[in-house]
Design a protein around this motif. Structure first.
Motif, PDB file in Angstrom:
ATOM      1  N   THR A 120      -6.389  96.925  85.346  1.00  0.00           N
ATOM      2  CA  THR A 120      -5.063  96.966  84.723  1.00  0.00           C
ATOM      3  C   THR A 120      -4.012  96.456  85.699  1.00  0.00           C
ATOM      4  O   THR A 120      -3.915  96.938  86.827  1.00  0.00           O
ATOM      5  CB  THR A 120      -4.715  98.388  84.273  1.00  0.00           C
ATOM      6  OG1 THR A 120      -5.696  98.840  83.321  1.00  0.00           O
ATOM      7  CG2 THR A 120      -3.353  98.439  83.614  1.00  0.00           C
ATOM      8  N   ILE A 121      -3.226  95.485  85.255  1.00  0.00           N
ATOM      9  CA  ILE A 121      -2.191  94.911  86.107  1.00  0.00           C
ATOM     10  C   ILE A 121      -0.794  95.166  85.544  1.00  0.00           C
ATOM     11  O   ILE A 121       0.203  94.795  86.158  1.00  0.00           O
ATOM     12  CB  ILE A 121      -2.411  93.393  86.308  1.00  0.00           C
ATOM     13  CG1 ILE A 121      -2.545  92.676  84.963  1.00  0.00           C
ATOM     14  CG2 ILE A 121      -3.625  93.143  87.168  1.00  0.00           C
ATOM     15  CD1 ILE A 121      -2.744  91.175  85.082  1.00  0.00           C
ATOM     16  N   GLY A 122      -0.720  95.803  84.406  1.00  0.00           N
ATOM     17  CA  GLY A 122       0.568  96.133  83.805  1.00  0.00           C
ATOM     18  C   GLY A 122       0.354  96.708  82.425  1.00  0.00           C
ATOM     19  O   GLY A 122      -0.744  96.617  81.864  1.00  0.00           O
ATOM     20  N   THR A 123       1.385  97.314  81.870  1.00  0.00           N
ATOM     21  CA  THR A 123       1.307  97.898  80.536  1.00  0.00           C
ATOM     22  C   THR A 123       2.608  97.670  79.796  1.00  0.00           C
ATOM     23  O   THR A 123       3.683  97.826  80.372  1.00  0.00           O
ATOM     24  CB  THR A 123       1.021  99.420  80.610  1.00  0.00           C
ATOM     25  OG1 THR A 123      -0.203  99.638  81.325  1.00  0.00           O
ATOM     26  CG2 THR A 123       0.886 100.020  79.219  1.00  0.00           C
ATOM     27  N   SER A 124       2.504  97.273  78.550  1.00  0.00           N
ATOM     28  CA  SER A 124       3.670  97.131  77.686  1.00  0.00           C
ATOM     29  C   SER A 124       3.757  98.353  76.790  1.00  0.00           C
ATOM     30  O   SER A 124       2.831  98.630  76.026  1.00  0.00           O
ATOM     31  CB  SER A 124       3.547  95.858  76.836  1.00  0.00           C
ATOM     32  OG  SER A 124       4.597  95.791  75.886  1.00  0.00           O
ATOM     33  N   ARG A 125       4.845  99.081  76.919  1.00  0.00           N
ATOM     34  CA  ARG A 125       5.064 100.272  76.087  1.00  0.00           C
ATOM     35  C   ARG A 125       6.465 100.202  75.491  1.00  0.00           C
ATOM     36  O   ARG A 125       7.295 101.077  75.723  1.00  0.00           O
ATOM     37  CB  ARG A 125       4.918 101.551  76.912  1.00  0.00           C
ATOM     38  CG  ARG A 125       3.499 101.824  77.423  1.00  0.00           C
ATOM     39  CD  ARG A 125       3.395 103.249  77.956  1.00  0.00           C
ATOM     40  NE  ARG A 125       2.079 103.546  78.475  1.00  0.00           N
ATOM     41  CZ  ARG A 125       1.730 103.453  79.744  1.00  0.00           C
ATOM     42  NH1 ARG A 125       2.634 103.056  80.637  1.00  0.00           N
ATOM     43  NH2 ARG A 125       0.513 103.752  80.138  1.00  0.00           N
TER      44      ARG A 125
END
Length: 261
Positions: A120-125
């Motif tokens: 995981t390199i980032g998350t969109s929430r």
């Protein structure tokens, strides 16, 4: 729905496994759209119990439409790329959101960005803000990680075959007139970010198509003012993409060094 050209068998199998893991919690029929020449991918899909539909080979939108047209008595549509993943219980969360009210036409959740190795390199929430940003800002509703009511999609028209990058944005904008959008900030899917993949490598073309799609859904008087916000939105999206790509490359180098050590 899973469209594939059949040229990424390793990630395709991981994607199929992530779909298979949803079956104990949701009733689903997996439709894989693939060219007839992709014999290995079609055989792999069949092993996972998929309905295999032939790709008309006139673009990604036409491939997705071919899959939708093969629907039987299904109520909802969900899409996943051939190197993306559903997170555990992801479809269950989306289904619960869809069934929370009869006027819900789209449900979506958070989406993790993962590198080619699955880290995981980032998350969109973005949550509820994503639907309000659709006409003006970036499209923060993940196509892999959304669920749509099929009858609403059919009434709005299927995906525009002329679109190569922003067909999901166009669909989400059309469906806003059909009912409510609901969301969860929990990650329901993972988008595999290849630093040199088609969409990433063609950011300018993708941005131009997205801007054209947004303008077609704005009142004519407002569309004339679109350049006022398109430039900063484009800049912010490009900076975010560069940051994620750099992080993916950095993790890749670190992984190579660690493996060598």
């Amino acid at each position: 729905m899973l469209p594939t050209l059949g040229d990424r068998l390793d990630t395709l199998e991981l994607t199929l496994l992530s779909v298979e893991a949803q079956r104990p919690e949701v009733p689903l029929r997996l439709v894989v759209v693939a060219p007839e020449s992709a014999t290995d991918a079609r055989a792999l899909a069949a092993r996972f119990g998929a309905t295999v539909v032939s790709d008309p080979k006139t673009g990604i939108s036409a491939a997705i439409n071919a899959g939708i047209e093969s629907a039987q008595d299904e109520t909802y549509y969900a899409w996943i790329g051939d190197d993306d993943l559903f997170r555990p219980a992801g479809l269950r969360r989306l289904l619960d959101l869809m069934e929370s009210s009869p006027d819900v036409v789209v449900a979506y959740g958070g989406c993790d960005y993962i590198d080619p190795e699955g880290r995981t390199i980032g998350t969109s929430r973005a949550g509820r803000a994503a639907q309000w940003l659709l006409p003006w800002g970036p499209d923060l509703i993940p196509h892999p990680g959304s669920m749509i009511r099929l009858d609403a999609m059919r009434a709005a028209g299927l995906f525009d075959p002329a679109l190569k990058y922003a067909m999901d944005l166009d669909m989400f904008l059309r469906l806003r007139r059909s009912g409510r959008y609901v969301s969860t900030r929990q990650s329901v899917s993972a988008f595999r970010w290849h630093p040199d993949s088609l969409t990433v490598a063609n950011r300018r073309a993708s941005s131009a198509e997205s801007e054209a799609v947004k303008r077609r859904h704005l009142p004519r008087q407002v569309a004339r003012l679109a350049p006022l916000w398109e430039v900063p939105v484009r800049w912010a999206a490009e900076r975010a993409a560069v940051t994620v790509s750099s992080r993916a490359r950095r993790l890749g180098v670190q992984g190579e060094v660690s493996h060598a050590g």
